[in-house]
Design an enzyme around this catalytic site. Sequence first.
Site, mmCIF file in Angstrom:
data_model
loop_
_atom_site.group_PDB
_atom_site.id
_atom_site.type_symbol
_atom_site.label_atom_id
_atom_site.label_comp_id
_atom_site.label_asym_id
_atom_site.label_seq_id
_atom_site.Cartn_x
_atom_site.Cartn_y
_atom_site.Cartn_z
ATOM 1 C CG ASP A 176 -28.909 32.257 -18.688
ATOM 2 O OD1 ASP A 176 -28.375 32.763 -17.673
ATOM 3 O OD2 ASP A 176 -28.481 32.442 -19.834
ATOM 4 C CG ASP A 199 -21.938 35.839 -19.066
ATOM 5 O OD1 ASP A 199 -21.812 34.613 -19.122
ATOM 6 O OD2 ASP A 199 -23.025 36.424 -19.276
#
Length: 711
Positions: free
Chosen positions: A527, A457
């Site tokens: 997301d 990430d």
Amino acid sequence: MSSKATASWIATLLAALSCAAAPSGPITLRTATFELNLQPGADGRLYQREVGAAASSKDARRNEEFYPQAGDGYVFEPALQVTHADGNTSTTLLFTGATHTNEAPDIGLTRVNLRDPAYPFEVSLCFRTYHDRDVIEQWQEIHHQESRPVILERMASTSLLLPSTNTYLRHFFGDWTNEMQPVTEQLAPGMKVLDSKLGVRAGQFRNPSFILSLDGPPNETDGRVLAGSLKWSGSFQCAFDHDGQRVRALAGVNPFASAYFLKPNETFTTPVMIWVWSANGLGEMSRKFHDWARQFGIRDGNKIRSVLLNNWEATGFNFDFNRIASLFDPAKQIGAELFLLDDGWFGNKFPRTNDSAGLGDWQPNRHRLPNGLASLASEAGKRNLQFGIWLEPEMVNPKSELFENHPDWVIRQPKRDLELQRHQLVLDLTRPKVQDFEWSVIHDTLGTPGIAYAKWDCNRYLTQPGSSWLPSNRQSHLWIDYVRALYALMDKTARAFPHTELMLCSSGGGRADYGALKYFHEFWPSDNTDPVRRVIMQWDYSYFFPSMAIAGHVTHWGNRPMHFACSVAMSVRFGMDLDLTKLSAEDKAICAGAITAYKHIRDVTQLGDLYRLEDPHLEPRGALNFVARDRARAVLFVFQLKDAPAQPVLPRGLDPATRYIVRELNPAPGGPALPQEGKTFTGTELMRDGVVPSCAGALEACVVEFTANSN
Ligand code: DGJ
């Protein structure tokens, strides 16, 4: 100047002059249906004929130069801008020769060499052609032997000339949770610039992939289209300079604040630009792109992807060993094959119980995971579940032991207040000690017994681009050197852990680019996992990326029906981000059915050819189908976004003569049966008459398999 340098400089000059006097013939870069024709002109410069037009040496105009240089006559957007060692801000590149080598039966490498007659300064224009797939990769290698560094102010990876009369650009903008929104516009005189200045990722607001359509607005089946995608995970610039006669499409590292001081005898290699051509619209363009990507663009593109269960949406930061272990049995029962433990497993002095602390301290939290990661991986292993882990190696929270010990390791500007994003800072990867640290984090974490998967990430970008490692007169190198160091780290990771599957993530879809994807198996597109948004977003990502590289997780976002959410995720790499212990029996059965169906069709959806059928931007439903390479099987997806009368969907790409049995997979409980269920039709009939799906109401979906009937 030494006598050796003088001799080489004279040789350079003579070569250039002889070339100017006697230009050689055209250089044609050819793939199955695409040609790029370059021609040295009588003045020794290299010209391009418009895509599709034949090469000719007559009447070359300066605005047709293939890789135009600033400062010596060219007045539009240059591809190259250099300040030479003596301060001269002009460059002239003359053709000196070209070489071609075959790297594989289908793959060729052409190098076209250019030199400045006044300076020992050379540029090789490099092209790798993938003949059957109509893909050309282009990059530049810049080299010099001047007495001191030259400053590369701008160094495009490509600067292709295209017709200007009916040329449309489709590009993609967005933001967190709303990535990849398409805009299609006709290019008009002036400059259209798409860029990012984020430093450590290419996207969030704009994506470094776009489509140029040469015959009006693009469509799926007709017209000449070129997909362009820059392999670069940092600040980029794509510029479309319409001078009234031509469009020049430039792409490369963003020149913004990025002047690069190139030392004598060093070579600067630009990022690679990928061009994919189709004379038959967007569908063919994507199929060629996907085919190329599976072989050359992503890791293990020939291996089907497993079913993943992630805990992020289910637990957030709130978990311990028992909570995570309690998710394994239900995961296994439902058919999951891999469990991914997300953020929150580390930090002791500053436990990572929320996003404000702990980042940088990559030791498992002793209260949450008293026996470390290996014991959790082993629990998963006992159930024959693979185990994966989340990492964000490039970042640090100020509330961390790492920051306490190394406050000088972060990227920041002196004399300015620290600007945090998500309470965190970026580590300065140009600093060797930081490179060592990040490698040790990756090495130790992925080397933990039982780790088979990792999500990498990156949750912020640069806003104060200062490095205390780089000299004060080389601060502009940060943008490029960071990305190079990042790629070195990713490359080392991929080599050291050849069997560890890797997901690329950056606050959602901030790293959806082929620069980094080369080291990864898939990327996290957003997301936002609301399946209504995903129908559209997956459609838009699919212009460039094969479905196996697009992670789609079933979650409760948007509170959509479980059957709809599962069907949408089945069309890409299927995962779930749910607390299975809290699902109703009915939803659990739908998920289990979807997983069984996904396992049955994933070889077709992941390795087959994609046909986009009905555009969810324009229609009340989205429809697409995948066809196996041998055309013996195909899978059709229909996602109903709005209520509409049931209409047939016409699949594409089937073998006309083959007889296919039609079968709906994992039908919605209590829904109407597919009218053609169990019947056999030829490919011609199916493509002509279509299939009436079992869904017509909003948020219903239908997945249909066509299987060649061997009887
Ligand atoms: C951002 C990612 O996009 C999410 O999926 C999740 O991994 C969080 N980071 C964790 O902090």
